[in-house]
Design an enzyme around this catalytic site. Sequence first.
Site, short mmCIF file in Angstrom:
data_model
loop_
_atom_site.label_atom_id
_atom_site.label_comp_id
_atom_site.label_asym_id
_atom_site.label_seq_id
_atom_site.Cartn_x
_atom_site.Cartn_y
_atom_site.Cartn_z
N GLY A 94 39.68 41.23 34.74
CA GLY A 94 40.35 42.70 35.24
C GLY A 94 40.18 43.61 36.04
N GLY A 95 38.80 44.65 35.50
CA GLY A 95 38.47 45.37 35.72
C GLY A 95 37.76 45.91 37.20
N ASN B 118 42.84 39.71 37.45
CA ASN B 118 44.54 39.88 37.05
C ASN B 118 43.54 40.88 36.69
OD1 ASN B 118 46.22 40.45 35.04
ND2 ASN B 118 44.78 39.51 33.01
N GLU C 144 39.45 33.59 26.42
CA GLU C 144 39.54 35.50 26.03
C GLU C 144 38.93 36.98 25.58
OE1 GLU C 144 40.54 37.57 30.20
OE2 GLU C 144 42.42 36.98 28.88
N HIS D 143 48.61 35.10 27.98
CA HIS D 143 47.28 36.80 28.27
C HIS D 143 47.58 37.56 26.73
CE1 HIS D 143 45.11 40.42 29.31
NE2 HIS D 143 45.10 39.95 29.56
N LYS E 92 46.49 43.12 37.11
CA LYS E 92 47.12 43.81 35.54
C LYS E 92 48.35 44.75 36.08
CE LYS E 92 43.58 42.77 32.68
NZ LYS E 92 42.73 43.28 31.56
N SER F 51 35.27 41.76 30.23
CA SER F 51 34.51 43.03 31.00
C SER F 51 33.64 41.16 31.48
CB SER F 51 33.24 43.13 29.56
OG SER F 51 34.12 44.20 28.63
N GLU G 44 47.50 41.05 26.27
CA GLU G 44 48.02 41.87 26.14
C GLU G 44 49.74 41.76 25.82
OE1 GLU G 44 45.97 43.32 30.20
OE2 GLU G 44 44.37 43.56 28.66
N GLY H 88 38.29 44.79 29.11
CA GLY H 88 38.21 46.05 28.96
C GLY H 88 37.64 46.84 28.04
P1 PGA Z 1 38.66 42.52 31.70
O1 PGA Z 1 39.95 41.93 32.20
O2 PGA Z 1 37.67 41.96 32.84
O3 PGA Z 1 38.63 44.45 32.07
O4 PGA Z 1 37.85 42.87 30.77
C1 PGA Z 1 40.12 40.61 31.55
C2 PGA Z 1 41.66 40.16 31.14
O5 PGA Z 1 42.17 40.59 30.51
O6 PGA Z 1 42.30 39.37 31.72
#
Ligand code: PGA
Length: 254
Positions: free
Chosen positions: A234-235, A9, A166, A94, A11, A213, A96, A172
């Site tokens: 994500g990251g 993802n 999640e 998601h 973002k 994470s 966010e 994050g």
């Molecule tokens: P993250 O993000 O791996 O950076 O924690 C995961 C996500 O929001 O899907």
Amino acid sequence: MRKPILAGNWKMNKTPAEAVEFVRAIRPLIAKYPQVETVVCVPFVSLPAVADALAGVKVGVGAQNMHWAASGAYTGEVSAAMLKGLADYVIIGHSERRQYFGETDEGVNKKIKAALASGLVPILCVGEDLAQNEAGLTESWVSAQVRAAFADITAEQACGVVIAYEPIWAIGTGKTATSEVANRICGLVVRGTVAEIYGEEVAQQIRIQYGGSANEKNIAELMAMPDIDGALIGGASLKVESFVEMVRATAEQL
Ligand code: PGA
């Protein structure tokens, strides 16, 4: 057996040019692991170029959101029909989007229906925040999110949905749920709720990812868990080495 699915993802990261550079770099490396379903969920503006760069390659392309209506006066929005041909997957609900853009369970349900009707694979996100977690509300909250998302969706359609559990406090932040806790929520709560709605057969088919994470260091442990079928990343999905390493480590477990 459920095929593992790792989805990046991105973002709001990478320009279309950077996106193409990235997928060209991962393309030959990920081709070695066809046993893992791999997806990159990129910003809308990068979809055409990424879809083009990945044509004929077994790396799926996903969007990060969509509107439930087919078309109309919704400034700034994109419909499922517009994604068709560019994306095969779409992230829906998601945290966010729920947190910063006011998405509700009802809207999430409408989006899942619209995605399924257009032949897109929804990646439905659910998860509790820190306060809910600390108050012991994780199970009831996550279960209610799953129920609301699947309202009026048939068992057959449900099998085509991927669910990402999640925990918001892990996104994050570098704080991952332990693999045991992640497995318990994915299994008992998410799969358990699907079983209550649709029965055990559907629950055993549906794929459940962990997200929050997840990275190249913890992926093997997470993927070793019986109820975790993949990850929404994500990251760690933004760097070629870490993303490819996560796919490799997942393949190695099979
Ligand atoms: P993250 O993000 O791996 O950076 O924690 C995961 C996500 O929001 O899907």
